[in-house]
Design an enzyme around this catalytic site. Structure first.
Site, PDB file in Angstrom:
ATOM      1  N   GLU A 157      -3.148   7.554   6.817  1.00  0.00           N
ATOM      2  CA  GLU A 157      -1.783   7.686   7.372  1.00  0.00           C
ATOM      3  C   GLU A 157      -0.760   8.186   6.360  1.00  0.00           C
ATOM      4  O   GLU A 157       0.162   7.458   5.958  1.00  0.00           O
ATOM      5  CB  GLU A 157      -1.312   6.350   7.957  1.00  0.00           C
TER       6      GLU A 157
ATOM      7  N   GLU B  39      -7.531   4.681  15.417  1.00  0.00           N
ATOM      8  CA  GLU B  39      -7.128   3.271  15.472  1.00  0.00           C
ATOM      9  C   GLU B  39      -6.406   3.061  16.791  1.00  0.00           C
ATOM     10  O   GLU B  39      -5.294   3.551  16.979  1.00  0.00           O
ATOM     11  CB  GLU B  39      -6.182   2.920  14.309  1.00  0.00           C
TER      12      GLU B  39
ATOM     13  N   TRP C  90       3.570  -5.728  13.367  1.00  0.00           N
ATOM     14  CA  TRP C  90       4.594  -5.069  12.553  1.00  0.00           C
ATOM     15  C   TRP C  90       5.839  -4.596  13.299  1.00  0.00           C
ATOM     16  O   TRP C  90       6.756  -4.082  12.671  1.00  0.00           O
ATOM     17  CB  TRP C  90       3.974  -3.893  11.785  1.00  0.00           C
TER      18      TRP C  90
ATOM     19  N   ARG D 200       0.844  -1.205   0.000  1.00  0.00           N
ATOM     20  CA  ARG D 200       0.000   0.000   0.000  1.00  0.00           C
ATOM     21  C   ARG D 200       0.878   1.254   0.000  1.00  0.00           C
ATOM     22  O   ARG D 200       2.100   1.162   0.100  1.00  0.00           O
ATOM     23  CB  ARG D 200      -0.947  -0.001   1.198  1.00  0.00           C
TER      24      ARG D 200
ATOM     25  N   GLU E 139      -1.627  -8.823   7.784  1.00  0.00           N
ATOM     26  CA  GLU E 139      -2.004  -8.483   9.162  1.00  0.00           C
ATOM     27  C   GLU E 139      -2.744  -9.623   9.852  1.00  0.00           C
ATOM     28  O   GLU E 139      -3.488  -9.393  10.810  1.00  0.00           O
ATOM     29  CB  GLU E 139      -2.795  -7.182   9.172  1.00  0.00           C
ATOM     30  N   GLN E 140      -2.544 -10.862   9.389  1.00  0.00           N
ATOM     31  CA  GLN E 140      -3.282 -11.986  10.001  1.00  0.00           C
ATOM     32  C   GLN E 140      -2.865 -12.211  11.457  1.00  0.00           C
ATOM     33  O   GLN E 140      -3.593 -12.829  12.210  1.00  0.00           O
ATOM     34  CB  GLN E 140      -3.144 -13.258   9.176  1.00  0.00           C
ATOM     35  N   MET E 141      -1.694 -11.674  11.876  1.00  0.00           N
ATOM     36  CA  MET E 141      -1.276 -11.815  13.279  1.00  0.00           C
ATOM     37  C   MET E 141      -1.703 -10.602  14.115  1.00  0.00           C
ATOM     38  O   MET E 141      -1.325 -10.491  15.279  1.00  0.00           O
ATOM     39  CB  MET E 141       0.247 -11.964  13.359  1.00  0.00           C
ATOM     40  N   HIS E 142      -2.453  -9.690  13.522  1.00  0.00           N
ATOM     41  CA  HIS E 142      -2.872  -8.467  14.234  1.00  0.00           C
ATOM     42  C   HIS E 142      -4.198  -8.720  14.941  1.00  0.00           C
ATOM     43  O   HIS E 142      -5.170  -9.138  14.321  1.00  0.00           O
ATOM     44  CB  HIS E 142      -3.031  -7.346  13.204  1.00  0.00           C
TER      45      HIS E 142
END
Ligand code: GAL
Length: 590
Positions: free
Chosen positions: A150, A321, A329, A111, A369-372
């Site tokens: 951001e 957020e 991250w 992104r 971001e699957q671990m977020h």
């Protein structure tokens, strides 16, 4: 600045309907309301689902998602998706990618892959913002709009691309008008760097050794201006279609663009608060400190951003957020200790936040971001953070935020960060760190909420004290504010040490009567200088000539802190021990 405590604190959540099957949207919306989250943010990365091919729009799914959320009474923050241009955009404009300092284009595949200077991409952003504004601008449940996501995150403010170079040359022409003026103000006679035309000027990367400081500084100003004008393109077009508040979600310790200038075109400043990620990823603290606070984060770093964004939002600010559990991250990604998500949220409200929203609703089983963590686990059950938020929402029904009013203020100036990155003189001289040190010292001395003032401030009002550390160059506004101010002024180190063109002022810094910085001495971490009253100077020390009264010295007899009437000058960077002593002496002299 007064904190407006009439507002009832509200919670919210970031939601991505495009990530989930449509048949669970209604249940998700119902659960948000039941949890006590009246706000939901949608759409900020959804461009490829809205326009899969140029001008082929599929808005129907978003229409239905908005209706589903709106039907439960949720208030929606709608976003423009310009942080994630779809693949076809990059095919259409291969030169829209930003270039890194090594002269390499940054690729598609995550992104923020765009250059703020690309005219074609700018026009596409205006187009999508207009289309979204036309479609949803008057929707009664859409109560705010977020522009982009951001700015500057992932080091994306500065680009060294050919399009950036061209835009920089134009910017320089508009600033200087003649190449002779540029040559003389930059001082290009040094090393035979004189130019005869604006189109000879490059971005200041890939030079053999240091570029001209004035060149590098103008490039930083230019890069910041590009963000400001990029944002304004979208805010202008949205204002034609909606009357609700416009906002942007800024990040922690992103200093490459002037947030105050962006904030001029918006109604609310919001920021994305990831205390544990920030402690691991962007703190100056040592490993012991980071270990000690690994499950809480640095409360002062958090508080500084709350107070900074309150200033950027001219009093109106949110956390858009909030970390609800581990992020994915940072170098280490611990979970917050029990009760910490609640504490972060209450701290924000105590600094005057109107809304705290959590990122994200449900943990996503795929993607980077699957671990977020989210408020829900992947299986839809409440996560630990989700349980805390649910209980907190009940508590907030009767919560009255602290009515702290700041009695002290610190001037924070983005250009000073750029200047001292251009010319650190000591590798440990970092403006943000200096500000955070002063801020943290003031918090230790009992000031929980501190106002942050931009360098465009014309009046300091009735603060007891205003601190101006490390300011690159005086502005006319600040000069006027100082003259009119009756409270205590604490100035330095390094304040006023350059003029606009990055020259040492002829009369020597800091530009205050009766005081001259005659030489600078930087201090290695292993050579701090002890002070008579206790503590040390670290990183930076100045030799001064003065008729002011000396109130602290190094044990070697060099003036370290001097005063005249309501002004005190710090001829060095105090460590925490010295800072505590200086602040306690100052505050008790009131
Ligand atoms: C923020 C960003 C979100 C998400 C989050 C993860 O920087 O705005 O989209 O990536 O970080 O912590």
């Amino acid at each position: 600045m007064k904190l407006d405590m009439k507002l009832k604190p509200e919670l919210g959540v970031c939601y991505y309907p495009e990530h989930w099957p449509e048949d669970i949207w209604a249940d998700d919306a119902r659960r948000m309301v039941e949890m006590g989250l009246p706000w939901v943010r949608v759409g900020e990365f959804a461009w490829s689902r809205l326009e899969a091919e140029p001008n082929q729009f599929t808005f129907e799914w978003l229409d239905r998602a908005i209706e589903t959320l709106a039907n439960t009474g949720l208030k929606i923050v709608m976003c423009t998706p310009t942080a994630t241009p779809p693949r076809w955009m990059v095919d259409k404009y291969p030169d829209m990618l930003a270039w890194d300092a090594e002269g390499r284009p940054r690729g598609f595949g995550s992104r923020r892959h765009y250059d703020f200077s690309h005219e074609g991409y700018r026009a596409e952003c205006v187009r999508i913002a207009r289309i979204l504004g036309e479609r949803y601008g008057a929707h009664p449940s859409i109560k705010a709009w977020q522009i982009d996501n951001e700015y500057g995150c992932h080091d994306t403010t500065i680009s060294y691309s050919p399009v950036a170079k061209q835009a920089f040359q134009k910017w320089l022409f508009e600033k200087y008008k003649t190449i002779d003026d540029l040559n003389s103000r930059w001082g290009t006679v040094f090393w035979s760097m004189e130019y005869s035309r604006f189109d000879q000027i490059e971005c200041p990367n890939l030079t053999v050794t240091e570029p001209m400081p004035a060149h590098a500084m103008d490039f930083r100003r230019f890069a910041s201006d590009q963000v400001v004008s990029f944002n304004k393109l979208q805010s202008d077009v949205l204002r034609d279609h909606t009357k609700v508040d416009l906002l942007h979600n800024y990040m922690g310790r992103v200093t490459e663009f002037d947030h105050f200038a962006v904030g001029e075109d918006l109604d609310i400043a919001t920021w994305d608060s990831y205390p544990l990620g920030f402690l691991e990823d962007r703190s100056d603290h040592d490993a012991d400190y980071r270990a000690k606070y690994s499950r809480e984060g640095d409360a002062d770093f958090q508080a500084l951003h709350h107070d900074l964004y309150r200033a950027v939002g001219k009093g109106r600010w949110w956390v858009l957020e909030q970390q609800p559990g581990p992020v994915n991250w940072a170098p280490h990604n611990p979970s917050p200790k029990a009760g910490q998500v609640r504490q972060w949220t209450l701290d924000a409200f105590d600094h005057g936040a109107e809304v705290v929203a959590y990122f994200r609703w449900r943990q996503l089983p795929f993607g980077p971001e699957q671990m977020h963590a989210g408020l829900l686990r992947c299986d839809g059950e409440l996560s630990e953070g989700g349980k805390e938020v649910m209980a907190l929402a009940r508590e907030l029904e009767s919560y009255v935020p602290n009515k702290a009013r700041a009695t002290v203020a610190i001037v924070f100036d983005y250009a000073s960060q750029w200047a001292w990155e251009v010319q650190p003189q000591d590798q440990n001289f970092n403006y943000f760190r200096l500000i955070l040190d002063v801020y943290t010292g003031l918090r230790r001395s009992g000031h929980d909420v501190i106002d942050i003032l931009p360098s465009t401030s014309e009046d300091f009002g009735d603060y007891d004290a205003v601190f101006i550390p490390g300011l690159f160059t005086w502005t006319d506004a600040l000069r006027g504010a100082i003259e009119r101010f009756n409270g205590q002024l604490i100035i330095g180190p390094r304040t006023g040490s350059r003029n606009e063109d990055f020259h040492i002022p002829q009369t020597l810094p800091p530009g205050l009567d009766g005081l001259k910085v005659t030489a600078v001495d930087t201090l290695r971490p292993d050579t701090p200088l002890s002070l008579k009253d206790g503590g040390h100077l670290q990183i930076w020390r100045e030799d001064i000539e003065t008729n002011w009264t000396v109130i602290d010295k190094t044990t070697g007899g060099k003036p370290a802190r001097v005063t005249s009437e309501n002004m005190t000058y710090w001829a060095g960077w105090p460590d925490a021990e010295a800072l505590d002593i200086w602040l306690s002496q100052m505050l008790s002299n009131r």
